[in-house]
Design a protein around this motif. Structure first.
Motif, PDB file in Angstrom:
ATOM      1  N   GLU A   1       0.848  -1.198   0.000  1.00 34.66           N
ATOM      2  CA  GLU A   1       0.000   0.000   0.000  1.00 34.66           C
ATOM      3  C   GLU A   1       0.877   1.239   0.000  1.00 34.66           C
ATOM      4  OE1 GLU A   1      -2.423  -0.169   3.481  1.00 34.66           O
ATOM      5  OE2 GLU A   1      -1.015  -1.474   4.501  1.00 34.66           O
TER       6      GLU A   1
ATOM      7  N   GLU B   1      -3.880   8.531   5.650  1.00 36.03           N
ATOM      8  CA  GLU B   1      -4.607   7.663   4.723  1.00 36.03           C
ATOM      9  C   GLU B   1      -4.388   6.201   5.074  1.00 36.03           C
ATOM     10  OE1 GLU B   1      -3.236   8.564   0.829  1.00 36.03           O
ATOM     11  OE2 GLU B   1      -3.934  10.637   0.904  1.00 36.03           O
ATOM     12  N   LEU B   2      -3.129   5.867   5.332  1.00 36.41           N
ATOM     13  CA  LEU B   2      -2.830   4.462   5.596  1.00 36.41           C
ATOM     14  C   LEU B   2      -3.468   4.007   6.905  1.00 36.41           C
ATOM     15  CD1 LEU B   2       0.870   4.063   4.466  1.00 36.41           C
ATOM     16  CD2 LEU B   2      -1.201   3.461   3.268  1.00 36.41           C
TER      17      LEU B   2
ATOM     18  N   THR C   1      -6.268   5.096   8.072  1.00 38.04           N
ATOM     19  CA  THR C   1      -7.709   4.903   7.858  1.00 38.04           C
ATOM     20  C   THR C   1      -7.976   3.677   6.999  1.00 38.04           C
ATOM     21  OG1 THR C   1      -7.485   6.496   6.093  1.00 38.04           O
ATOM     22  CG2 THR C   1      -8.428   7.310   8.147  1.00 38.04           C
ATOM     23  N   GLN C   2      -7.048   3.357   6.085  1.00 40.59           N
ATOM     24  CA  GLN C   2      -7.240   2.162   5.234  1.00 40.59           C
ATOM     25  C   GLN C   2      -7.269   0.886   6.061  1.00 40.59           C
ATOM     26  OE1 GLN C   2      -4.367   1.623   2.161  1.00 40.59           O
ATOM     27  NE2 GLN C   2      -4.926   3.514   1.116  1.00 40.59           N
TER      28      GLN C   2
ATOM     29  N   GLY D   1      -4.911  -1.302   6.768  1.00 37.35           N
ATOM     30  CA  GLY D   1      -4.294  -2.465   6.128  1.00 37.35           C
ATOM     31  C   GLY D   1      -3.096  -2.940   6.923  1.00 37.35           C
TER      32      GLY D   1
END
Length: 1548
Positions: free
Chosen positions: A850, A856-857, A859-860, A862
């Protein structure tokens, strides 16, 4: 002739010439042949010479007084000649007719003088300073005029007056003028205007030397004298001739090689379709080096290839390019060789005449003297020609070496990683040293290939004339010896290859030992590795012994060959026919011819074996030069279209074609000026991505483009061996302001104050005298200073302390740092910086899993969020709360709570949870990540220091040079060294060997003396009855000589010398392994390796050979002089001055040549060390685009080396000419005394003495050469001895002070007033430390770089010895026990993981003390078991040199496994977790907590969070204890530790 001279002037009258005591030549002969000879010569040579002058213009020379004189004399000569001509016309008109010769000769002479005058001027315009052509012309003119000179005086004295007054006068004028011209010709003109001779500070006199001077190498004399007066220094050497420099030579060869390569590529393959049954992947990152796509990629294709062998691609031939580049110059040498071969055969013919002359009675004496002088002159001519041939050959050899080294260096900068992996650094250095050397040796012999057969045929022809068909018997013996020698040569060759392999592996092992010496010392593993080396060495010596046996056989065969041949020939000759009488003339002329035969026959096998060796080398060099090169266009640097400065589209990369791809479908877009962080586990391909961006990997598919210039910081800093400043500047101009700010941003300013010479401190090889963190920061500073557009940073923060890392991130990499606005790609393990980067890219197993910003990461949700959740310390708590909590925590977690968790293993997750909570409470990431107070102080520091600093810094720089320059001992080699060697051989044996050589030589003389007696039978007519007895005794004497020789060789080479070799190597190895660590820091590995390879090689093979040959030639020369003196005692008078001259020349030569050899070997090691440095840093060099600069540096170093090699060659020629002159004098006097003592001597003895004298030149020459070779090589004994006697560290084991076997039981460590310094004369690093640690405590050691953290651990191991105070462990003073006893009871996980090439198992347990289960268990605890069990070889997994095939993190884990296996009571961790991602770090920490629970642990920490739960923390500052208490207490004291914790975001 009748027509020219007329009837009354006969051309030849024998009675007037030969059979008289006062010989003279006829007038006709004088006027025709003698006058025309020089003219014919000049007219024949001038067209060629004029063409040469037109081609080679060196600039013109100003008209000098000498030149004017030459021209005037030339014109006068022309006038004189034509005066004769006009006088003849005048007489004709008077009716006084003369034969036509009187018109022709003056006319021709006059024309020739005009031509000569024209040449004088033309040469001046073309810049010729001294003319050989004209010198020979004037010499011939004067020589031919001597006969008329004498005969005119004889005539005048016999008649009362001179008949033809005018011609008499003109002739003497002509003679005087020609003599003046000859004398003027000996002097030199001034050099041409603007030539290098004018501009160069120390030009080589060869270019400006006169003809005579260059014929006799007189121009070298100045250096010989200088070298004799005082040892030569590097600055005394002449600069290299332009044509011999790398600048000219290397491009020459490379041009030809490129032509070859393009030719090879363009030649059509026979059946292309068959070979490429599958199209190969096209866009490989590759220039296939030898035409033909690189390696087969599938089995079907391989089969197709097999079925069609003919279609293999045509390989470019390196040999052809060598020939094209160096052939023409070499051919000049070959021409000289041809002349020399022919001249060689004149002397035996003269010897025949001389013996005939002694047999005849009543012939004029002048015949004999004429023959003696003729012999002398032909010998001198032969000498001059031979040495010029050698000069050409050697210079060619030198040029070939220069070119090959240059080509290899240039190639090594551009080869692919796959190719790099197939050859180790050692092998490539071997290509440079050994293989280039072989070519050099070959060029000197190469002409023997055609010259030897020619000499053999000529010799046989003359022998046949002498002895008829009996010669065939002798030839048969020679031919029978050839296959014997061929077999021996083949075997020797095989053994040599074997020995080379052993030597290679021994040097490779030594290289690793020297690189990892610190680890060996820390682990007390020296013995294990010493035995490994000695094991290889023993095999090497066994091979050498076999070689020596063969060598002895072959020496015997060749030395006895001429004798055997003579024996069979004479025996057959006498027995075949009753009427064949062996008289002196036949016997000794045949012997002289056999002796000529001996040289080519001797040389042929040598040349052939030398050719075989060179062909092997040729193949190796050709293969290396044909390796695939990195494709410069794999990364598109021109791209200016997008706003992204780095883009990778659909990238798929691998390290080499055969391997699986390491990175797959990579898509990255990095906007201009942004900061991208790359994170992921150990070995997931983060560093590979950086390499791919640099164009270091094979690109299987996709596109990469980078906009602008690149700066690169590798994971393991690459530091050159030069000053710190040069390391940072890296070839860019120095700018004070910019430089200071760079140092500031990289936190290097405080370090400079610690270093002895500030930024002018010389950094050792591989940055040995900097700590890991300093190296990394220097590497960063280099990147920052280069001011590039794109920065690729491969995990630069791992090796530095946490607060330094923060400082660097804030001031350099981060959004506010010096690099803001540049594009940065940062590989990192440090999580604390991630919130501040623009984009984060997560790599999992070679794919981008990713990518996005921090938020962002998260919230993703992953892989990355998971990663963070495990590691980040997320709670943002208010300050006051934090403090309250801390105080509570102290009650919750008493001192040892964490270390006493016995159930840690069972409920690990629980504990980790507790630990995480604990850390979470005491550590808060401050929201701005900024510590204003700390920063501002530093800024002020920068501005205040600016002005006064430079002045103080620059004075003390000279004092401290780390790497001691290599000492090359000067002056004579001490007799002590010879005695040392004799002692190693065995003193009695040495004397006995000398005695044997004497015996062997005596038998050889006896045989020849017997032969001369035999030939005297002929004059007494007793040949018949004695023939058998004569043959028998002759045979016996000869055989005795052969047998003695064999015994000698075996004793000398196979037994005693090898014993010496074994001893010296053993002592040196012992000495080096026992040396203290400081020795290795001040001695570059290259130098040590040089001793172990070059010098040991000299002791193994060169010295025995030298001694052998020296003894033989010495006795031989002695014999010649004895024989000559015994026959003609007058000879003794001559010997004295000759020997004085000989001794004098030899002293001059040996003094100079020895020093030249030393300078040469000292200037050789920098070539190789610079080269290996370049190879290790090639990716950095390429990234910064410093390719050409490094090539130039290498060329300079090679030229520097050739600067001392070239005078070395010339010194040999200089010596040769002078020594052979002595030999030729001996021939002259032997012949002269034979003529004077003609009545008393019988022809046999004359033959004996003169034929021996003809041989002596050779042996005199060899003797000086061997003396000097021996002196040069015996230096090796001296150098090896120097390292066998290095200062050793304390004894490994002290018998009476051995600690109890289970010591240390408790693990208490107590420092008492302990102080230490690195080397004598430096400041103390630790000052009066006093502290005690109880067994089982966990101590964290923190402090700024250079505070003495690592030094403290080194003291425990006694790598550094105390300067005061002492350390006790469990009541044992460590300074009293043996080092091995101490070190084997402590364990360290060192800062830099060092692995040795060998199996993984050997790396973990070199003494094979542990069972396999134990090893697996250790691997399991160090979390390597998964990795190892997936490998096909399991524990036998081969580690490459330096562990290259494991990632840095994995290497660190191997070191952990090592520690687990040793399991001692005291463990030291030196920044062991630096290169590891947090996950692995956690694993290691928990392993240490569980496995080493009851041990005393000292940890030097960079990441403070690893030691927050330790029992106590020791804060060092400037070598003293600043704070020492529990972490919680230290935090509440708000001292140094608190500020560091705050920097790391662990306290508020």
């Amino acid at each position: 002739m009748e027509r020219l001279c007329g009837p009354e002037l006969p051309f030849w009258v024998a009675n007037q010439t030969f059979h008289t005591e006062r010989p003279d030549l006829t007038e006709c002969f004088q006027l025709s042949v003698l006058s025309w000879l020089p003219c014919i010569y000049l007219w024949a040579v001038s067209p060629v010479y004029l063409f040469y002058l037109k081609r080679n213009n060196k600039g013109y020379i100003m008209m000098s007084i000498m030149n004017r004189f030459k021209t005037v004399f030339g014109l006068l000569l022309w006038i004189v000649c034509w005066t004769d001509l006009f006088y003849t016309f005048h007489e004709l008109r008077q009716g006084n007719g003369h034969p036509p010769i009187y018109f022709v000769t003056p006319l021709v002479l006059g024309m020739t003088m005009l031509l000569a005058t024209f040449l004088i001027q033309f040469e001046r315009l073309r810049g010729v300073q001294s003319s050989g052509v004209l010198f020979i012309f004037w010499f011939l003119s004067v020589l031919c005029a001597i006969v008329p000179f004498r005969s005119k005086i004889l005539q005048a004295s016999s008649q009362s007056e001179v008949t033809d007054k005018l011609r008499f006068t003109t002739f003497y004028l002509y003679f005087t003028l020609a003599l003046c011209e000859l004398i003027l010709c000996c002097f030199n003109e001034k050099p041409p205007l603007f030539s290098s001779a004018v501009t160069d500070p120390n030009p080589c006199p060869e270019a400006t030397a006169g003809f005579l001077s260059s014929m006799t190498f007189w121009w070298f004399t100045s250096m010989a004298i200088k070298g004799y007066k005082m040892p030569l220094e590097a600055q005394d050497l002449w600069s290299l001739n332009k044509r011999d420099s790398s600048k000219v030579m290397v491009p020459n060869l490379l041009r030809e090689w490129e032509k070859e390569q393009t030719k090879a590529k363009s030649e059509p393959h026979l059946s292309t379709q068959a070979v490429y049954s599958k199209p190969l992947p096209s866009s490989t990152n590759h220039i296939a080096g030898g035409g033909g796509g690189g390696g087969e990629s599938s089995p079907e294709e391989a089969e197709v290839l097999l079925s069609n062998q003919k279609a293999a691609p045509h390989k470019p031939s390196f040999l052809r390019s060598l020939i094209k580049a160096f052939g023409p110059y070499f051919m000049i040498g070959s021409a000289y060789k041809l002349m020399q071969d022919i001249v060689t055969f004149v002397n035996p013919q003269l010897l025949r005449m001389l013996i005939k002359f002694t047999e005849q009675k009543g012939v004029p004496d002048w015949w004999g003297y004429a023959l003696a002088f003729l012999m002398f002159f032909t010998a001198i001519l032969q000498t001059l020609i031979l040495h010029h041939h050698f000069q050409y050959c050697f210079v060619t050899g030198m040029n070939v070496r220069t070119a090959i080294i240059g080509a290899i260096y240039r190639k090594s900068l551009v080869i692919t990683n796959a190719a790099k992996r197939s050859t180790t650094v050692g092998e490539v250095v071997n290509l440079m040293s050994v293989d280039a050397q072989r070519f050099m040796d070959l060029t000197t012999f190469l002409n023997m290939l055609w010259s030897a057969p020619l000499q053999i045929m000529l010799a046989l022809y003359f022998l046949w004339q002498n002895l008829g068909p009996s010669v065939l018997a002798g030839v048969a013996v020679m031919i029978m010896l050839i296959p014997l020698n061929a077999v021996i040569a083949m075997k020797t060759r095989a053994y040599q290859v074997e020995q080379m392999q052993y030597k290679d592996s021994r040097i490779k092992l030594m290289n690793e030992i020297l690189n990892g010496i610190k680890v060996l010392k820390l682990y007390a593993w020296e013995n294990s590795f010493r035995d490994k080396v000695l094991d290889i060495r023993q095999k090497e010596l066994n091979t050498l012994r076999k070689t020596a046996y063969l060598g002895a056989l072959s020496t015997m065969a060749w030395t006895s060959a001429p004798f055997l041949v003579a024996l069979t020939t004479f025996a057959v000759y006498v027995t075949v026919d009753e009427n064949n009488i062996l008289d002196a003339e036949k016997a000794f002329v045949s012997l002289a011819l056999f002796n000529i035969l001996r040289f080519p026959l001797n040389m042929l096998p040598q040349v052939i074996s030398s050719m075989v060796q060179a062909s092997v080398s040729l193949k190796r060099i050709q293969n290396f030069l044909s390796h695939d090169e990195l494709d410069p266009n794999s990364v598109d640097r021109k791209n200016n279209t997008t706003e992204f400065s780095v883009t990778v589209v659909n990238g798929k990369f691998t390290w080499s074609k055969e391997d699986l791809p390491v990175l797959q479908n990579i898509n990255v877009m990095v906007p201009q000026g942004s900061l991208l962080a790359v994170v992921g586990h150990v070995g997931c391909g983060k560093s590979s991505l950086i390499s791919a961006l640099l164009g270091e990997m094979e690109k299987l598919e996709g596109e990469i483009s980078i906009r602008g210039s690149v700066a690169y910081v590798p994971q393991q800093a690459w530091i050159q061996n030069c000053t710190l400043r040069d390391n940072i500047l890296f070839g860019i101009a120095y700018n004070e302001q910019k430089y200071r700010c760079v140092l500031e941003a990289c936190a290097l300013t405080p370090d400079l104050e610690v270093l002895p010479g500030g930024d002018m401190t010389e950094i050792g090889e591989k940055g040995i005298n900097l700590s890991g963190g300093q190296r990394q920061r220097v590497s960063l500073a280099r990147a920052l200073y280069s001011d590039a557009d794109v920065y690729l940073l491969d995990d630069p923060l791992s090796a530095v302390d946490a607060h330094v890392a923060k400082h660097i991130f804030d001031n350099l990499i981060g959004p506010e740092g010096a690099l803001k606005g540049k594009t940065r790609i940062l590989v990192t393990h440090g999580i604390s910086f991630l919130p501040q980067v623009d984009n984060i890219m997560v790599i999992v197993e070679g794919r981008v899993s990713e990518m996005g910003s921090y938020q962002e990461l998260l919230t993703q949700n992953g892989a990355f969020a998971e990663f963070l959740r495990n590691y980040a310390l997320e709670d943002f708590v208010e300050e006051d709360q934090a403090l309250e909590e801390l105080i509570e925590d102290e009650e919750l977690f008493p001192d040892d709570a964490l270390s006493n968790h016995t159930d840690m293993v069972d409920n690990e997750p629980v504990v980790n949870e507790t630990k995480r909570n604990f850390i979470r409470q005491i550590s808060i990431i401050s929201s701005d990540g900024e510590n204003p107070r700390c920063r501002s102080v530093r800024r002020q520091g920068c501005s205040q220091k600016k002005s006064p600093e430079p002045q103080e810094k620059k004075k003390p720089l000279e004092m401290e040079k780390l790497i001691q320059s290599e000492t090359s001992a000067t002056g004579r080699v001490k007799t002590k060294v010879y005695l040392e060697y004799a002692k190693a051989v065995g003193p009695l044996l040495s004397v006995f060997i000398c005695f044997l050589y004497g015996c062997q030589s005596a038998s050889a003389i006896g045989a020849n003396f017997w032969l001369s007696q035999w030939t005297n039978d002929a004059s007494k007519n007793q040949t018949k009855e004695n023939a058998n007895m004569r043959v028998g005794v002759y045979a016996a004497l000869g055989t005795a000589q052969g047998v003695l020789l064999l015994v000698n060789c075996l004793l000398c080479r196979a037994y005693s010398m090898l014993r010496a070799a074994k001893l010296t190597h053993y002592n040196m190895l012992q000495g080096v392994l026992r040396a203290p660590q400081a020795f290795f820091e001040s001695t570059p590995t290259g130098r040590l390796l040089n001793r172990f390879s070059k010098d040991i090689d000299a002791i193994d093979s060169h010295i025995p050979e030298n001694i052998d040959i020296w003894m033989r030639t010495f006795w031989y020369t002695l014999n010649v002089l004895l024989i000559c003196s015994a026959l003609t005692p007058m000879f003794l008078i001559v010997i004295a001055p000759l020997m004085v001259f000989y001794w004098w020349v030899q002293r001059f030569y040996v003094a100079t040549s020895r020093q030249l050899k030393r300078l040469e070997s000292v200037s050789r090691s920098p070539i190789y060390s610079h080269f290996s440095e370049t190879i290790t840093g090639s990716s950095v060099i390429r990234a910064y685009g410093r390719h050409t600069a490094f090539v130039l540096m290498s060329d300079l170093k090679v030229d520097e080396n050739q600067k001392s090699y070239f005078p070395g060659i010339v010194s040999n020629r200089w010596l040769g000419v002078r020594i052979e002159f002595i030999g030729n004098c001996i021939v002259l006097f032997a012949a002269m005394f034979a003529v004077t003592g003609k009545e008393s001597l019988n022809p046999g003895l004359v033959g004996l003495s003169v034929s021996y004298a003809l041989q002596v030149t050779m042996s005199l020459n060899w003797m000086v050469r061997m003396t000097s070779d021996l002196e040069n090589n015996i230096v090796a004994v001296e150098r090896v001895k120097e390292y066998s006697e290095t200062k050793t560290e304390a004894p490994w084991e002290v018998e009476d002070k051995k600690p109890p076997p289970d010591w240390p039981r408790e693990g208490n460590v107590h420092f008492q007033d302990y102080s230490v310094r690195y080397r004598e004369g430096l400041d103390l690093v630790l000052k009066n430390l006093t502290l005690s640690v109880k067994g089982g405590e966990k101590i964290g050691i923190v402090g700024r770089t250079g505070a003495g953290k690592s030094s403290m651990t080194l003291c425990l191991f006694r790598i550094l010895e105390a300067a005061g105070g002492e350390i006790t462990i469990d009541d044992v003073k460590i300074s009293e026990i043996g080092l091995h006893d101490l070190r084997s009871k402590l364990t360290i996980i060192p800062q830099e993981p060092v692995l040795f090439s060998g199996s993984l198992r050997m790396n973990l347990d070199p003494f094979d003390q542990c069972s396999d289960e134990a090893v697996w268990k250790a691997l399991e605890h160090s979390h390597l078991d998964k990795f190892v069990s997936n490998q096909p070889a399991k524990l036998e997994l081969e580690c490459a040199e330096g562990g290259e095939n494991l990632s840095v993190g994995q290497r660190q884990l191997v070191c952990l496994a090592r520690a687990l296996l040793r399991k001692t009571r005291i463990l030291v961790l030196d920044e062991a977790t630096a290169a590891i991602d947090l996950e692995t770090d956690d694993l290691i920490q928990s392993t240490i907590r569980t496995q080493f629970e009851d041990c005393t642990v000292f940890t030097i920490a960079h990441r403070l969070n690893t030691i927050m739960d330790y029992t106590r923390v020791l804060v060092l500052d400037k070598g003293q204890v600043a704070e020492f208490d529990t972490p919680a207490n230290l935090l509440s004291q708000k001292g140094i530790f608190y500020s560091m914790a705050k920097d790391a975001g662990l306290a508020q």
